[in-house]
Design a protein around this motif. Structure first.
Motif, PDB file in Angstrom:
ATOM      1  N   VAL A 108      38.232  54.947  57.045  1.00  0.00           N
ATOM      2  CA  VAL A 108      39.057  54.447  56.124  1.00  0.00           C
ATOM      3  C   VAL A 108      38.396  54.745  55.306  1.00  0.00           C
ATOM      4  O   VAL A 108      37.015  55.034  54.712  1.00  0.00           O
ATOM      5  N   LEU A 109      39.098  54.898  53.956  1.00  0.00           N
ATOM      6  CA  LEU A 109      39.163  55.322  52.661  1.00  0.00           C
ATOM      7  C   LEU A 109      38.439  53.807  51.426  1.00  0.00           C
ATOM      8  O   LEU A 109      38.190  54.479  50.600  1.00  0.00           O
ATOM      9  N   SER A 110      39.902  52.796  51.627  1.00  0.00           N
ATOM     10  CA  SER A 110      39.653  52.700  51.157  1.00  0.00           C
ATOM     11  C   SER A 110      40.043  50.459  51.520  1.00  0.00           C
ATOM     12  O   SER A 110      41.078  51.126  52.556  1.00  0.00           O
ATOM     13  N   ALA A 111      39.795  49.986  51.521  1.00  0.00           N
ATOM     14  CA  ALA A 111      40.377  48.355  51.865  1.00  0.00           C
ATOM     15  C   ALA A 111      40.243  47.165  50.728  1.00  0.00           C
ATOM     16  O   ALA A 111      39.036  47.557  50.056  1.00  0.00           O
ATOM     17  N   VAL A 112      41.293  46.767  50.771  1.00  0.00           N
ATOM     18  CA  VAL A 112      41.253  45.511  49.726  1.00  0.00           C
ATOM     19  C   VAL A 112      41.713  45.035  50.176  1.00  0.00           C
ATOM     20  O   VAL A 112      43.318  44.921  50.699  1.00  0.00           O
ATOM     21  N   ALA A 113      41.363  43.743  49.419  1.00  0.00           N
ATOM     22  CA  ALA A 113      42.236  42.089  50.006  1.00  0.00           C
ATOM     23  C   ALA A 113      42.417  42.034  48.850  1.00  0.00           C
ATOM     24  O   ALA A 113      42.164  41.638  47.317  1.00  0.00           O
ATOM     25  N   PHE A 114      44.441  41.346  48.525  1.00  0.00           N
ATOM     26  CA  PHE A 114      44.333  40.909  47.570  1.00  0.00           C
ATOM     27  C   PHE A 114      44.193  39.658  47.119  1.00  0.00           C
ATOM     28  O   PHE A 114      44.213  38.894  48.239  1.00  0.00           O
ATOM     29  N   LYS A 115      44.497  38.623  46.355  1.00  0.00           N
ATOM     30  CA  LYS A 115      44.494  37.640  45.771  1.00  0.00           C
ATOM     31  C   LYS A 115      45.563  37.314  46.347  1.00  0.00           C
ATOM     32  O   LYS A 115      45.625  35.518  46.099  1.00  0.00           O
ATOM     33  N   THR A 116      46.053  37.709  46.372  1.00  0.00           N
ATOM     34  CA  THR A 116      47.654  37.089  46.687  1.00  0.00           C
ATOM     35  C   THR A 116      48.473  36.613  48.196  1.00  0.00           C
ATOM     36  O   THR A 116      49.118  36.344  48.796  1.00  0.00           O
ATOM     37  N   GLY A 117      46.734  37.638  49.231  1.00  0.00           N
ATOM     38  CA  GLY A 117      46.818  37.252  50.321  1.00  0.00           C
ATOM     39  C   GLY A 117      47.670  38.859  51.357  1.00  0.00           C
ATOM     40  O   GLY A 117      47.415  38.598  52.395  1.00  0.00           O
ATOM     41  N   SER A 118      47.511  40.139  50.499  1.00  0.00           N
ATOM     42  CA  SER A 118      48.249  41.257  50.866  1.00  0.00           C
ATOM     43  C   SER A 118      46.882  41.804  51.526  1.00  0.00           C
ATOM     44  O   SER A 118      45.314  41.508  50.363  1.00  0.00           O
ATOM     45  N   LEU A 119      46.813  42.377  52.287  1.00  0.00           N
ATOM     46  CA  LEU A 119      46.006  43.437  52.869  1.00  0.00           C
ATOM     47  C   LEU A 119      45.936  45.219  51.495  1.00  0.00           C
ATOM     48  O   LEU A 119      47.870  45.787  52.488  1.00  0.00           O
ATOM     49  N   ARG A 120      45.386  45.964  51.230  1.00  0.00           N
ATOM     50  CA  ARG A 120      45.882  47.414  51.785  1.00  0.00           C
ATOM     51  C   ARG A 120      44.218  48.417  52.347  1.00  0.00           C
ATOM     52  O   ARG A 120      43.307  47.927  52.227  1.00  0.00           O
ATOM     53  N   LEU A 178      43.288  33.977  49.645  1.00  0.00           N
ATOM     54  CA  LEU A 178      41.840  34.327  50.496  1.00  0.00           C
ATOM     55  C   LEU A 178      41.160  33.138  50.789  1.00  0.00           C
ATOM     56  O   LEU A 178      40.677  32.696  50.297  1.00  0.00           O
ATOM     57  N   ALA A 179      40.480  32.870  52.299  1.00  0.00           N
ATOM     58  CA  ALA A 179      39.151  32.297  52.470  1.00  0.00           C
ATOM     59  C   ALA A 179      37.948  33.007  52.553  1.00  0.00           C
ATOM     60  O   ALA A 179      38.345  34.473  53.559  1.00  0.00           O
ATOM     61  N   VAL A 180      37.081  33.748  52.425  1.00  0.00           N
ATOM     62  CA  VAL A 180      35.876  34.215  51.551  1.00  0.00           C
ATOM     63  C   VAL A 180      34.630  33.634  52.050  1.00  0.00           C
ATOM     64  O   VAL A 180      34.296  32.725  51.394  1.00  0.00           O
TER      65      VAL A 180
END
Length: 140
Positions: free
Chosen positions: A80-92, A130-132
């Motif tokens: 993994v180089l980068s892991a982002v959870a967007f508050k719109t519910g998307s994942l990258r 998102l649930a965190v």
């Protein structure tokens, strides 16, 4: 960021999975990417996998519910180089072998879940929230 931390920003959470390798891939009604340090990415709804430029850059839609995920085998061993959870519910997720994985929120189901080292967890809830869950000492 410590190795187990999460960093909250206005529109996203940065999940520190950098350098963790995909050590195992399993499939049921979801696709599970098992990472070092007992971290895991679970994908339950269709998601997009973008192949590297050198392989004729191509977007592939994968559907774990139909077990149509063979293209995800190219993630095995990648880091993994980068892991982002967007508050719109998307994942990258960006990986060192050139693959990019993106998942959007689903209106009816939990689209994805990431379990991080140190016990934190982020879930894309139905409708795009998102649930965190995290120990406050792990967030910044």
């Amino acid at each position: 960021m410590s190795e187990t931390s999460l960093a909250e920003h206005e529109d996203r959470w940065i999940m520190n999975l950098r350098g963790l390798a995909v050590t195992r891939i399993s499939v049921g009604h979801q696709l599970f990417l098992h990472l070092d340090s007992d971290a895991r990415v679970d994908l339950g709804c269709p998601f997009k996998l973008t192949r590297p430029v050198g392989e004729g850059r191509q977007d592939v839609l994968l559907d774990p519910g139909r077990q149509d995920v063979a293209a995800a085998l190219g993630l095995f061993g990648a880091k993994v180089l980068s892991a982002v959870a967007f508050k719109t519910g998307s994942l990258r997720l960006l990986l060192d072998n050139g693959f990019r994985l993106t998942s959007k929120a689903d209106p009816l189901f939990e689209a994805w879940e990431v379990l991080g080292p140190g016990g934190w967890r982020i879930i894309s809830m139905p409708g795009g929230k998102l649930a965190v869950w995290a120990d406050p000492s792990l967030t910044s």
